[in-house]
Design a protein around this motif. Structure first.
Motif, PDB file in Angstrom:
ATOM      1  N   LEU A  84       0.829  -1.201   0.000  1.00  0.00           N
ATOM      2  CA  LEU A  84       0.000   0.000   0.000  1.00  0.00           C
ATOM      3  C   LEU A  84       0.870   1.260   0.000  1.00  0.00           C
ATOM      4  O   LEU A  84       0.608   2.218  -0.751  1.00  0.00           O
ATOM      5  CB  LEU A  84      -0.916  -0.007   1.226  1.00  0.00           C
ATOM      6  CG  LEU A  84      -1.853   1.206   1.379  1.00  0.00           C
ATOM      7  CD1 LEU A  84      -2.799   1.294   0.186  1.00  0.00           C
ATOM      8  CD2 LEU A  84      -2.630   1.108   2.694  1.00  0.00           C
ATOM      9  N   SER A  85       1.912   1.259   0.833  1.00  0.00           N
ATOM     10  CA  SER A  85       2.820   2.406   0.886  1.00  0.00           C
ATOM     11  C   SER A  85       3.496   2.628  -0.462  1.00  0.00           C
ATOM     12  O   SER A  85       3.623   3.766  -0.940  1.00  0.00           O
ATOM     13  CB  SER A  85       3.882   2.200   1.971  1.00  0.00           C
ATOM     14  OG  SER A  85       3.284   2.026   3.229  1.00  0.00           O
ATOM     15  N   LEU A  86       3.932   1.499  -1.063  1.00  0.00           N
ATOM     16  CA  LEU A  86       4.569   1.603  -2.377  1.00  0.00           C
ATOM     17  C   LEU A  86       3.596   2.124  -3.415  1.00  0.00           C
ATOM     18  O   LEU A  86       3.944   2.981  -4.246  1.00  0.00           O
ATOM     19  CB  LEU A  86       5.107   0.226  -2.791  1.00  0.00           C
ATOM     20  CG  LEU A  86       5.823   0.156  -4.148  1.00  0.00           C
ATOM     21  CD1 LEU A  86       7.053   1.071  -4.145  1.00  0.00           C
ATOM     22  CD2 LEU A  86       6.228  -1.282  -4.463  1.00  0.00           C
ATOM     23  N   SER A  87       2.344   1.629  -3.342  1.00  0.00           N
ATOM     24  CA  SER A  87       1.324   2.077  -4.298  1.00  0.00           C
ATOM     25  C   SER A  87       1.044   3.565  -4.130  1.00  0.00           C
ATOM     26  O   SER A  87       0.954   4.305  -5.119  1.00  0.00           O
ATOM     27  CB  SER A  87       0.036   1.267  -4.101  1.00  0.00           C
ATOM     28  OG  SER A  87       0.260  -0.102  -4.311  1.00  0.00           O
ATOM     29  N   VAL A  88       0.890   4.006  -2.865  1.00  0.00           N
ATOM     30  CA  VAL A  88       0.632   5.423  -2.601  1.00  0.00           C
ATOM     31  C   VAL A  88       1.801   6.279  -3.062  1.00  0.00           C
ATOM     32  O   VAL A  88       1.623   7.341  -3.689  1.00  0.00           O
ATOM     33  CB  VAL A  88       0.348   5.645  -1.092  1.00  0.00           C
ATOM     34  CG1 VAL A  88       0.304   7.140  -0.775  1.00  0.00           C
ATOM     35  CG2 VAL A  88      -0.955   4.978  -0.694  1.00  0.00           C
ATOM     36  N   THR A  89       3.021   5.804  -2.777  1.00  0.00           N
ATOM     37  CA  THR A  89       4.214   6.543  -3.195  1.00  0.00           C
ATOM     38  C   THR A  89       4.273   6.668  -4.707  1.00  0.00           C
ATOM     39  O   THR A  89       4.545   7.759  -5.254  1.00  0.00           O
ATOM     40  CB  THR A  89       5.484   5.849  -2.669  1.00  0.00           C
ATOM     41  OG1 THR A  89       5.419   5.757  -1.242  1.00  0.00           O
ATOM     42  CG2 THR A  89       6.740   6.627  -3.077  1.00  0.00           C
ATOM     43  N   LEU A  90       4.042   5.543  -5.402  1.00  0.00           N
ATOM     44  CA  LEU A  90       4.050   5.571  -6.863  1.00  0.00           C
ATOM     45  C   LEU A  90       2.957   6.488  -7.403  1.00  0.00           C
ATOM     46  O   LEU A  90       3.154   7.218  -8.382  1.00  0.00           O
ATOM     47  CB  LEU A  90       3.878   4.155  -7.412  1.00  0.00           C
ATOM     48  CG  LEU A  90       5.067   3.204  -7.203  1.00  0.00           C
ATOM     49  CD1 LEU A  90       4.716   1.795  -7.674  1.00  0.00           C
ATOM     50  CD2 LEU A  90       6.300   3.716  -7.946  1.00  0.00           C
ATOM     51  N   PHE A  91       1.784   6.411  -6.754  1.00  0.00           N
ATOM     52  CA  PHE A  91       0.680   7.278  -7.180  1.00  0.00           C
ATOM     53  C   PHE A  91       1.060   8.751  -7.020  1.00  0.00           C
ATOM     54  O   PHE A  91       0.826   9.572  -7.922  1.00  0.00           O
ATOM     55  CB  PHE A  91      -0.566   6.955  -6.364  1.00  0.00           C
ATOM     56  CG  PHE A  91      -1.709   7.909  -6.620  1.00  0.00           C
ATOM     57  CD1 PHE A  91      -2.496   7.795  -7.755  1.00  0.00           C
ATOM     58  CD2 PHE A  91      -1.977   8.940  -5.721  1.00  0.00           C
ATOM     59  CE1 PHE A  91      -3.520   8.684  -7.996  1.00  0.00           C
ATOM     60  CE2 PHE A  91      -3.014   9.823  -5.951  1.00  0.00           C
ATOM     61  CZ  PHE A  91      -3.798   9.700  -7.097  1.00  0.00           C
ATOM     62  N   LEU A  92       1.667   9.084  -5.868  1.00  0.00           N
ATOM     63  CA  LEU A  92       2.052  10.468  -5.629  1.00  0.00           C
ATOM     64  C   LEU A  92       3.130  10.928  -6.616  1.00  0.00           C
ATOM     65  O   LEU A  92       3.106  12.068  -7.110  1.00  0.00           O
ATOM     66  CB  LEU A  92       2.552  10.636  -4.193  1.00  0.00           C
ATOM     67  CG  LEU A  92       1.486  10.471  -3.088  1.00  0.00           C
ATOM     68  CD1 LEU A  92       2.134  10.514  -1.712  1.00  0.00           C
ATOM     69  CD2 LEU A  92       0.411  11.556  -3.216  1.00  0.00           C
ATOM     70  N   ILE A  93       4.065  10.004  -6.893  1.00  0.00           N
ATOM     71  CA  ILE A  93       5.110  10.355  -7.871  1.00  0.00           C
ATOM     72  C   ILE A  93       4.505  10.589  -9.245  1.00  0.00           C
ATOM     73  O   ILE A  93       4.824  11.578  -9.942  1.00  0.00           O
ATOM     74  CB  ILE A  93       6.179   9.248  -7.928  1.00  0.00           C
ATOM     75  CG1 ILE A  93       6.969   9.205  -6.617  1.00  0.00           C
ATOM     76  CG2 ILE A  93       7.124   9.449  -9.113  1.00  0.00           C
ATOM     77  CD1 ILE A  93       7.905   8.027  -6.513  1.00  0.00           C
ATOM     78  N   MET A  94       3.597   9.678  -9.646  1.00  0.00           N
ATOM     79  CA  MET A  94       2.947   9.833 -10.947  1.00  0.00           C
ATOM     80  C   MET A  94       2.119  11.112 -10.986  1.00  0.00           C
ATOM     81  O   MET A  94       2.099  11.839 -12.000  1.00  0.00           O
ATOM     82  CB  MET A  94       2.067   8.612 -11.228  1.00  0.00           C
ATOM     83  CG  MET A  94       2.831   7.324 -11.463  1.00  0.00           C
ATOM     84  SD  MET A  94       3.916   7.422 -12.893  1.00  0.00           S
ATOM     85  CE  MET A  94       2.713   7.618 -14.211  1.00  0.00           C
ATOM     86  N   ALA A 148       2.608  13.796  -9.223  1.00  0.00           N
ATOM     87  CA  ALA A 148       3.527  14.937  -9.276  1.00  0.00           C
ATOM     88  C   ALA A 148       4.080  15.129 -10.682  1.00  0.00           C
ATOM     89  O   ALA A 148       4.175  16.266 -11.195  1.00  0.00           O
ATOM     90  CB  ALA A 148       4.654  14.746  -8.272  1.00  0.00           C
ATOM     91  N   ILE A 149       4.466  14.011 -11.317  1.00  0.00           N
ATOM     92  CA  ILE A 149       5.007  14.083 -12.672  1.00  0.00           C
ATOM     93  C   ILE A 149       3.965  14.634 -13.637  1.00  0.00           C
ATOM     94  O   ILE A 149       4.257  15.515 -14.470  1.00  0.00           O
ATOM     95  CB  ILE A 149       5.516  12.705 -13.127  1.00  0.00           C
ATOM     96  CG1 ILE A 149       6.745  12.295 -12.317  1.00  0.00           C
ATOM     97  CG2 ILE A 149       5.838  12.702 -14.623  1.00  0.00           C
ATOM     98  CD1 ILE A 149       7.202  10.876 -12.570  1.00  0.00           C
TER      99      ILE A 149
END
Length: 524
Positions: free
Chosen positions: A490-500, A502-503
Motif C-alpha cells: 500500500l505504501s509503495l502504491s501510494v508513493t508511486l501514485f504520488l510520484i505519478m 507529481a510528474i
C-alpha cells in the motif's frame, strides 16, 4: 561417637525429607495399543519412579516390574486381544495406496474410538471420578489430544511426548516453525530434497488437506472428551496448545535438522534401547554357527510378515534358499516349505539379535524404533514400507546411505536378490551407519536423561509458560507477514501514485508555460 551418629542420622533424615518434598505425583497416559509406540515411554516411567516420583500410568503395555515400587499401572492390555485390529491394519495398508486422505482420516477415527473404549474401562473411570486423586503433572502421547483432558481434570501442567518425529500439524500446535518444502510432513513419503511436484503436493497437504482432516478430527475428539470429562472441559485445541513441553523421538543427525523452540526437546538417539541381554541358548548357538553371517527379517509388531500375500512369501523363500546366509525371520505361523537355512520364530529379542557380530543385514518395514536399533548396532538395512511414517523413514534411510528401499507391491525375485547382495557386499552402507551413529551419540546426555531433566524442570516451575512460543499468540496472517506486506504494498502504491501525480502535474504545468503567448508578442 554417639553424638556423631545422631548427627549423621539427623542429616540422613533431613535428606529424606528434602527428597520426599521434591517427589511428585505424575500421571502418564499412552493409549495407542502398539508396542512400538509404548516402548519409548517405558524408560521414562522407570527412571522417574526410581527417582522417587509416584508414577501412575494408563497403558496397553505395562512394565510389570515389582522392583518399581513407585510405579502403579492401569493395565489396558485386554485391548490387544481385539480381533478387529488385524483386519484394520490390512485394510489400512490397502487404502493407504489408493486414497491417502481417507486412510489418514480412518486411522485417526479408529484411534479416537479406541481411546473412547479405553476411557470407559472401570479403573480409568474410577480415576477420573476420584475426588481425592491428585497429580502434579500429566505426560501423554501427543498423537491424540483426548488424554490432555486429564490436565484439566487434575488442574496440572502437561507434557506431550511422541514415539516418532512430530508431524507439521503437531509442531504448529506448540508454535514451532514449519515449512512444507524444507520439512515435509512425516505422513508424506518424501526425503530431504523435494522435487517441484513433491513441493506442490506438500504445500497442498499442509495448507488444505491437513487442516481439513484436523477440523474433522477435532469435532470427534471433543465429543469424546465431553462424554468422559464433562461439558466444562476447555476446547481440545486450547489443551493442545497449552502443553508445557513437547518431547519428540528424533535427533538432528537422522531426522531433519530443523529449528526448534525451547519447549520442544529431541529425545531420539535410540534412548528406548535396553541393556544387552544373553540370547536364548538355542538361538545363540544357531547364530554363532552362521559363519557366513545371517540376515534378520522382521516387519514389526503391527505389519506382520504373515500378512504378506502367499505368492510373495513363496518368492521370498526361494530367494533366501539361494543365499549363503542363515535367515532369521520373525513370522507368526509355521512354514512347511521353508529352505533349511531359514529359521522361523513368532518372537525374537530384536535388540540383542541386531547386536550379534554375525549379522549382515536387517530387512525391516521402516518403523522408527526398529531402524534406531539397527543404526546403533551398525547394521545396514533394506526398507519395505507399508503405512504410516514408514515410507518417510525409509526414504531418509536411502538418502542418508544407510540401505536401500523395496516396494512390496512390485517386488520381484531378481530385484530382491540383487538388492540383498548389494547391501551386504557393499561396505559403504555399514560404514555410513557407523559414522552417523557415532555422531548421533556424541551428545551431553541421553534422550531419557533429557526427558527426565525437563520433566523435573516443569515440576519445579509448575509448568513452563515462560517457554511458550510467541507464534501461538499471533494470528496466522501476522506470522506470514501478510499485514506487513500489505502495508508495504500500500505504501509503495501510494508513493508511486504520488510520484505519478507529481510528474503529471509538472508535465501539465510545463505544457501551459510552453503554449502561453508572451504579452510582448501579443502587443506587436
Amino acid at each position: 561417637m554417639h553424638s556423631q551418629t545422631c548427627k549423621m542420622f539427623a542429616f540422613l533424615k533431613l535428606c529424606l525429607v528434602i527428597s520426599g518434598a521434591n517427589a511428585a505425583n505424575i500421571l502418564g497416559v499412552v493409549l495407542t495399543p502398539s508396542y512400538s509406540h509404548q516402548i519409548v515411554f517405558k524408560p521414562l516411567w522407570r527412571e522417574l519412579s526410581l527417582r522417587g516420583h509416584q508414577v501412575t500410568t494408563i497403558t496397553t503395555h505395562p512394565i510389570k516390574d515389582p522392583k518399581l515400587v513407585n510405579l502403579t499401572e492401569i493395565d489396558l492390555s485386554f485391548f490387544l486381544r481385539d480381533s478387529d485390529s488385524e483386519q484394520f491394519i490390512k485394510k489400512h495398508i490397502e487404502v493407504s495406496h489408493t486414497n491417502f486422505v481417507d486412510a489418514l482420516r480412518d486411522l485417526y477415527n479408529t484411534m479416537s474410538r479406541a481411546a473412547d473404549h479405553m476411557l470407559d474401562y472401570g479403573p480409568v473411570k474410577e480415576l477420573i471420578n476420584d475426588q481425592n486423586a491428585h497429580f502434579d503433572l500429566l505426560i501423554v502421547e501427543y498423537l491424540l489430544h483426548i488424554p490432555l483432558a486429564f490436565a484439566h481434570r487434575f488442574n496440572c501442567p502437561s507434557i506431550g511426548m511422541l514415539s516418532v518425529d512430530g508431524t507439521n500439524s503437531i509442531y504448529k500446535k506448540v508454535g514451532n516453525p514449519t515449512h512444507s518444502s524444507l520439512y515435509p510432513d512425516s505422513f508424506l513419503p518424501y526425503g530431504n530434497k523435494l522435487s517441484l511436484s513433491e513441493r506442490v503436493i506438500s504445500f497442498v497437504y499442509n495448507f488444505v488437506l491437513e487442516p481439513y482432516i484436523e477440523n474433522e478430527l477435532t469435532e470427534i475428539q471433543q465429543k469424546i472428551v465431553t462424554k468422559h470429562f464433562g461439558g466444562d472441559c476447555p476446547p481440545i485445541q486450547d489443551l493442545a496448545s497449552n502443553i508445557s513441553m513437547l518431547f519428540v523421538d528424533s535427533d538432528p543427525i537422522f531426522h531433519h535438522n530443523r529449528p526448534l523452540v525451547p519447549a520442544v526437546v529431541q529425545i531420539g538417539g535410540g534412548s528406548h534401547r535396553s541393556s544387552p541381554k544373553p540370547l536364548p541358548k538355542d538361538l545363540q548357538l544357531v547364530l554363532d554357527k552362521a559363519t557366513n553371517g545371517f540376515i534378520y527379517f522382521s516387519l514389526g509388531s503391527n505389519m506382520r510378515s504373515e500378512f504378506l500375500p502367499a505368492n510373495t512369501v513363496d518368492m521370498i523363500l526361494e530367494v533366501f534358499g539361494e543365499l549363503p546366509y542363515t535367515v532369521l525371520w520373525k513370522f507368526g505361523e509355521e512354514i512347511s516349505n521353508k529352505p533349511s537355512n531359514v529359521i522361523i520364530s513368532k518372537w525374537l529379542p530384536q535388540q540383542d539379535v541386531l547386536r550379534h557380530p554375525n549379522i549382515k543385514l536387517f530387512i525391516t518395514q521402516g518403523g522408527l524404533q526398529s531402524m534406531d536399533e539397527a543404526i546403533y548396532s551398525y547394521v545396514p538395512m533394506i526398507g519395505i514400507p507399508f503405512f504410516g511414517d514408514q515410507s518417510y523413514n525409509v526414504k531418509k534411510l536411502v538418502n542418508k546411505g544407510l540401505g536401500l528401499e523395496l516396494n512390496y507391491r512390485t517386488l520381484e525375485r531378481k530385484q530382491f536378490k540383487e538388492t540383498i547382495l548389494e547391501v551386504i557386499n557393499n561396505p559403504s552402507y555399514r560404514n555410513t551407519i557407523k559414522k552417523l551413529a557415532e555422531l548421533a551419540q556424541d551428545q551431553p546426555m541421553s534422550g531419557t536423561e533429557k526427558a527426565v531433566w525437563w520433566t523435573e524442570y516443569v515440576l519445579r516451575h509448575k509448568g513452563a509458560k515462560h517457554l511458550r512460543s510467541p507464534l501461538l499468540d499471533i494470528p496466522w496472517y501476522q506470522y506470514l507477514l501478510i499485514d506487513v506486506i500489505g502495508v508495504l504494498l500500500l505504501s509503495l502504491s501510494v508513493t508511486l501514485f504520488l510520484i505519478m501525480f507529481a510528474i503529471r502535474t509538472l508535465v501539465r504545468l510545463a505544457k501551459r508555460k510552453l503554449f502561453v503567448i508572451p504579452e510582448e508578442k501579443k502587443s506587436s
